[in-house]
Design a protein around this motif. Structure first.
Motif, short mmCIF file in Angstrom:
data_model
loop_
_atom_site.label_atom_id
_atom_site.label_comp_id
_atom_site.label_asym_id
_atom_site.label_seq_id
_atom_site.Cartn_x
_atom_site.Cartn_y
_atom_site.Cartn_z
N ILE A 247 11.93 0.40 0.66
CA ILE A 247 12.74 1.55 1.05
C ILE A 247 11.86 2.77 1.31
CG2 ILE A 247 14.56 3.13 0.32
CD1 ILE A 247 15.54 0.36 1.07
N GLU A 248 10.83 2.96 0.50
CA GLU A 248 9.91 4.08 0.71
C GLU A 248 9.21 3.96 2.06
OE1 GLU A 248 7.23 4.19 -2.56
OE2 GLU A 248 8.79 4.62 -4.04
N LYS A 249 8.90 2.75 2.44
CA LYS A 249 8.24 2.53 3.74
C LYS A 249 9.19 2.87 4.89
CE LYS A 249 4.59 0.89 5.96
NZ LYS A 249 3.23 1.45 5.82
N GLY A 257 5.00 3.05 -3.46
CA GLY A 257 5.06 1.92 -2.55
C GLY A 257 4.01 1.97 -1.46
N LYS A 258 3.77 3.16 -0.92
CA LYS A 258 2.79 3.31 0.16
C LYS A 258 1.42 2.83 -0.29
CE LYS A 258 0.26 6.93 2.62
NZ LYS A 258 0.13 8.39 2.84
N PHE A 259 0.96 3.28 -1.45
CA PHE A 259 -0.37 2.92 -1.94
C PHE A 259 -0.41 1.48 -2.41
CE2 PHE A 259 -0.37 7.52 -2.23
CZ PHE A 259 -1.63 7.86 -1.77
N SER A 265 -3.37 -4.91 1.31
CA SER A 265 -4.00 -5.17 2.61
C SER A 265 -5.48 -4.80 2.60
CB SER A 265 -3.28 -4.38 3.70
OG SER A 265 -1.91 -4.71 3.75
N ASP A 266 -5.82 -3.74 1.86
CA ASP A 266 -7.21 -3.27 1.83
C ASP A 266 -8.06 -3.97 0.77
OD1 ASP A 266 -6.55 -1.48 3.80
OD2 ASP A 266 -6.22 0.21 2.43
N LEU A 267 -7.45 -4.91 0.03
CA LEU A 267 -8.16 -5.58 -1.07
C LEU A 267 -8.69 -4.57 -2.08
CD1 LEU A 267 -10.16 -8.30 0.93
CD2 LEU A 267 -7.96 -8.54 -0.22
#
Length: 316
Positions: A247-249, A257-259, A265-267
């Motif tokens: 929902i935050e996205k 949620g963003k981080f 994805s960024d490992l």
């Protein structure tokens, strides 16, 4: 009761340790390297591994991380230089918690009301409407609900903001989208539980005594029917809090949620581990509070010495 709480605390610590160990292992099994750039400079990559201790054996890395975790240090982010996981959680968790608590409170209120009304009007049009709402809430994912609400009420009608987090009007759509599944679960459970309670002898006795409808619902029906809902509050809290990520996205809300999603994805191992440990601790504490509240709502709940389990008898 004290022994039970202490036992649950010990189980909670063990659960967190297992959770952290599993996540610690899984993130390192992901393909790729957090420091592999386009140029593929092996020397820089090796220095970064040494700086963050990623060149050490797995067991030594795990022991070091657990030692830091005990001190409350969740580590440095691998992808955001100079940013600690603690700082990220401190800045973003209040937003996620505000969204989650609003959604959970709204879902509890609406779900209990709809479930009670549905049971007392079983087989009538109101019951069918409540059941339909529950079916939709369970069947349609929250991200679909979120996008549809955004399209209809923000883009087409222009009644509400399409995103961001700048006031109560900005919270209406994301809170409703996040709470619909929980409303459906509570409505279904409350309806089933209320129907069972309505057939109990003590309800008939209360009616025979001439008690008002409000007294029957509050003193006899609701307090017994709501116990199964309290039991699943731990899992429901987990569902709401993890649902905030999506929902935050959708609504561009600056929460955890963003981080969290980006760190996968960024490992960014430490960010994933730190946020997972934080949420794990939060949810374990929530489950412990639910167990204690279970006894507060119905004092007849006891913990026997022989079985160490909860025993409940209906409140008459």
């Amino acid at each position: 009761m004290l022994k039970y709480v202490l036992k649950r605390c010990a189980i909670a610590v063990f659960t967190l340790l297992v959770l952290i160990t599993i996540i610690f292992t899984l993130v390192r099994l992901l393909p790729g390297d957090p420091f592999l750039d386009e140029k593929g400079n092996a020397a820089i990559q090796a220095k970064m591994h040494a700086y963050y201790g990623l060149d050490k054996p797995w067991v030594e890395q795990w022991a070091t991380y657990i030692g830091q975790l005990v001190k409350g240090d969740l580590g440095l982010s691998l992808r955001y230089p100079g940013r600690t996981v603690n700082d990220t959680i401190t800045q973003t968790f209040p937003v996620s918690a505000s969204l989650g608590l609003r959604a959970l409170s709204f879902a509890l209120l609406v779900g209990i009301i709809l479930g009670t009304i549905s049971a007392r009007r079983a087989g009538k049009i109101v019951d069918y409407i409540c059941v339909l709402i529950a079916i939709i809430g369970v069947s349609v994912p929250d991200f679909i609900i979120g996008v549809v609400l955004q399209l209809v009420f923000a883009v087409k009608l222009g009644w509400l903001p399409a995103g961001l987090w700048q006031g109560w009007r900005y919270a209406i759509l994301p809170v409703f989208a996040l709470s619909l599944y929980t409303i459906a679960m509570i409505t279904r459970l409350m309806r089933t539980s209320t129907l069972e309670v309505l057939n109990q002898d003590y309800i008939l006795t209360a009616k025979a005594k001439g008690l008002s409808r409000f007294e029957i619902i509050w003193r006899h029906q609701l307090r017994n029917a709501i116990l199964p809902v309290v039991t699943i509050m731990g899992p429901l809290t987990a569902a709401v809090l993890t649902g905030t990520f999506v929902i935050e996205k959708i609504y561009a809300i600056p929460g955890m949620g963003k981080f969290y999603v980006q760190s996968i994805s960024d490992l960014d191992y430490t960010m994933v581990l730190g946020m997972t440990a934080f949420y794990g601790l939060f949810l374990v504490i929530a489950n412990l509070i639910v167990d204690i509240l279970y006894g507060v709502i119905d004092p007849r709940i006891k913990i026997t010495e022989s079985t160490k389990s909860l025993i409940r008898r209906p409140r008459e």
